[in-house]
Design an enzyme around this catalytic site. Sequence first.
Site, PDB file in Angstrom:
ATOM      1  N   ASP A 119       4.798  19.934   8.511  1.00 31.48           N
ATOM      2  CA  ASP A 119       5.789  21.022   8.448  1.00 31.48           C
ATOM      3  C   ASP A 119       7.019  20.646   7.616  1.00 31.48           C
ATOM      4  O   ASP A 119       7.556  21.481   6.874  1.00 31.48           O
ATOM      5  CB  ASP A 119       6.209  21.427   9.863  1.00 31.48           C
ATOM      6  CG  ASP A 119       6.703  20.224  10.671  1.00 31.48           C
ATOM      7  OD1 ASP A 119       5.973  19.211  10.740  1.00 31.48           O
ATOM      8  OD2 ASP A 119       7.820  20.276  11.202  1.00 31.48           O
ATOM      9  N   LEU A 120       7.429  19.381   7.696  1.00 30.09           N
ATOM     10  CA  LEU A 120       8.616  18.960   6.922  1.00 30.09           C
ATOM     11  C   LEU A 120       8.304  18.941   5.424  1.00 30.09           C
ATOM     12  O   LEU A 120       9.146  19.294   4.588  1.00 30.09           O
ATOM     13  CB  LEU A 120       9.104  17.592   7.400  1.00 30.09           C
ATOM     14  CG  LEU A 120       9.575  17.536   8.862  1.00 30.09           C
ATOM     15  CD1 LEU A 120       9.897  16.101   9.267  1.00 30.09           C
ATOM     16  CD2 LEU A 120      10.779  18.450   9.093  1.00 30.09           C
ATOM     17  N   ILE A 143       7.680   6.526  17.060  1.00 30.51           N
ATOM     18  CA  ILE A 143       7.361   7.284  15.846  1.00 30.51           C
ATOM     19  C   ILE A 143       6.091   8.104  15.969  1.00 30.51           C
ATOM     20  O   ILE A 143       6.071   9.288  15.625  1.00 30.51           O
ATOM     21  CB  ILE A 143       7.276   6.332  14.624  1.00 30.51           C
ATOM     22  CG1 ILE A 143       8.544   5.489  14.490  1.00 30.51           C
ATOM     23  CG2 ILE A 143       6.997   7.116  13.340  1.00 30.51           C
ATOM     24  CD1 ILE A 143       9.821   6.287  14.198  1.00 30.51           C
ATOM     25  N   LYS A 187       0.855  -1.202   0.000  1.00 29.95           N
ATOM     26  CA  LYS A 187       0.000   0.000   0.000  1.00 29.95           C
ATOM     27  C   LYS A 187       0.887   1.246   0.000  1.00 29.95           C
ATOM     28  O   LYS A 187       0.664   2.172  -0.770  1.00 29.95           O
ATOM     29  CB  LYS A 187      -0.876   0.000   1.249  1.00 29.95           C
ATOM     30  CG  LYS A 187      -1.487   1.352   1.590  1.00 29.95           C
ATOM     31  CD  LYS A 187      -2.373   1.338   2.810  1.00 29.95           C
ATOM     32  CE  LYS A 187      -1.642   1.536   4.078  1.00 29.95           C
ATOM     33  NZ  LYS A 187      -1.309   2.930   4.439  1.00 29.95           N
ATOM     34  N   ASN A 188       1.902   1.254   0.879  1.00 31.59           N
ATOM     35  CA  ASN A 188       2.688   2.473   1.072  1.00 31.59           C
ATOM     36  C   ASN A 188       3.697   2.741  -0.025  1.00 31.59           C
ATOM     37  O   ASN A 188       4.365   3.770  -0.019  1.00 31.59           O
ATOM     38  CB  ASN A 188       3.367   2.444   2.448  1.00 31.59           C
ATOM     39  CG  ASN A 188       2.351   2.563   3.553  1.00 31.59           C
ATOM     40  OD1 ASN A 188       1.192   2.910   3.301  1.00 31.59           O
ATOM     41  ND2 ASN A 188       2.747   2.243   4.762  1.00 31.59           N
TER      42      ASN A 188
END
Length: 429
Positions: free
Chosen positions: A124-125, A328, A22-23
């Site tokens: 933000d990144l 994480i 999926k990713n």
Amino acid sequence: MSAFVINGGRRLSGSLAVQGSKNSALPILAATLLVHGECVIHNCPALSDTDCTIRILKELGCKVMRSGNTVTVQNSGSNVFEIPENLMREMRSSVVFLGAILGKCGKAIISAPGGCEIGLRPIDLHLYAMKRLGVTVDDNYGKLVCEAKEGLRGSKITFSFPSVGATENAVLAAVRAKGNTTIVNCAREPEIIDLCDFLNKCGARINGAGESIITIEGVASLKGCEHNVICDRIAAATYLTAIAVTGGDVEICNTVPGHLSSVLPLLEEAGCEVRVRCKNIRIKAPRRLNRIDKIITQPYPGFPTDAQAVFTALATVAQGTTVIVENIFESRLKHVPELVRMGARIRTEGRVAVVEGVERLYGADVFSPDLRGGAALVVAGLCANGETVVKNTRFIDRGYEDFEDNLCVLNADIYRKVKKDGRKENPEK
Ligand code: EPZ
């Protein structure tokens, strides 16, 4: 709302080929926006997340057809640069379209994706990387208007954290930028490598994928190609834990064992026999698992956060105590109270869970709190005494293709109960 009904206690056996990632499929499908012509993507899993991604591609002017696990994308070159809010809300990872739309149109309007079940999920990144490439970002009450008024230009991007999505957006915007881009402290996940392999097949010039520094030489155009999406390492890890907790003996096929280099040793520590042969992993589990001393999630190649929930389920029935640290995401232990309802003994403090293994769990009605937490409850139900009903399967359907059917192939007793107009459907009737 549908639910999985599981009668636990059956040993899993047989063999199973694991779905495409999926990713990996999501950013690769987004990347087809940058390509003139036709892209043929094989091994693309049929999931609600990939369905949503395909709907977004169509909104952005692409012709998309799916035949089984092959998705064909014809990019018409239309200049649509805004993703409808409802689709952004349906799948927060659609933020990965930002870099692709900017690479194609020089302008993009998306609604801020917002948080989800596992955390605030700031971007933000992502925005820092876009600004480094010459993009201005105006936040109009949650609608982000991004524009490269003088076009995208290559630059140096140094991430404070190796964010997977931000790395993907930086790559997608940089491949068509003028000049060269260097991305420092980027994510090293296999899905990054797969995305860059796809883009290089289309004519991009990317080096260093899988390392902490990626360099990109911007090109004027990209042409269509054919690509096979890599195996889903998290789906593989999920099936491996399901086999482990049931004392099973199964051959998992079509994997990339190297992508599980931080997962397989933990299964061996738990007492499983794990044999790797080419793309296949044969796992034989003991009747009772040994404890795993500690599970600490890290960016790749560390232990994957996406496998933390299913390994927490495994730890609940192991002999001894396991310490789990989720580094994480800030709220990725929501499956714990549901596991406790099934008789698990778990104490949590912030991002740490201490799991004291018990002989058996017992079936209960539980709710999927999120995608991987839901999968963990199914894993727990497979080894629990009696019947477990896992509700909110819509979370699980985002990431696992044919989940209950695959588990049935491996001898599990599981079916999907769907409430339609108040009636219940049940295979027995
Ligand atoms: C990707 O999410 C995956 N999703 C996630 O899988 C996976 O858990 C995650 O990478 C980590 O491996 C997809 O690929 C679609 P990150 P992503 O940016 O890109 C913080 C699943 O279950 N961060 O690496 O969103 C963030 O809050 C999903 O399949 C910022 O602070 O992950 C998090 O704490 C869940 N600012 C950490 O970094 C940013 O701009 C890791 O996030 C971006 C991220």
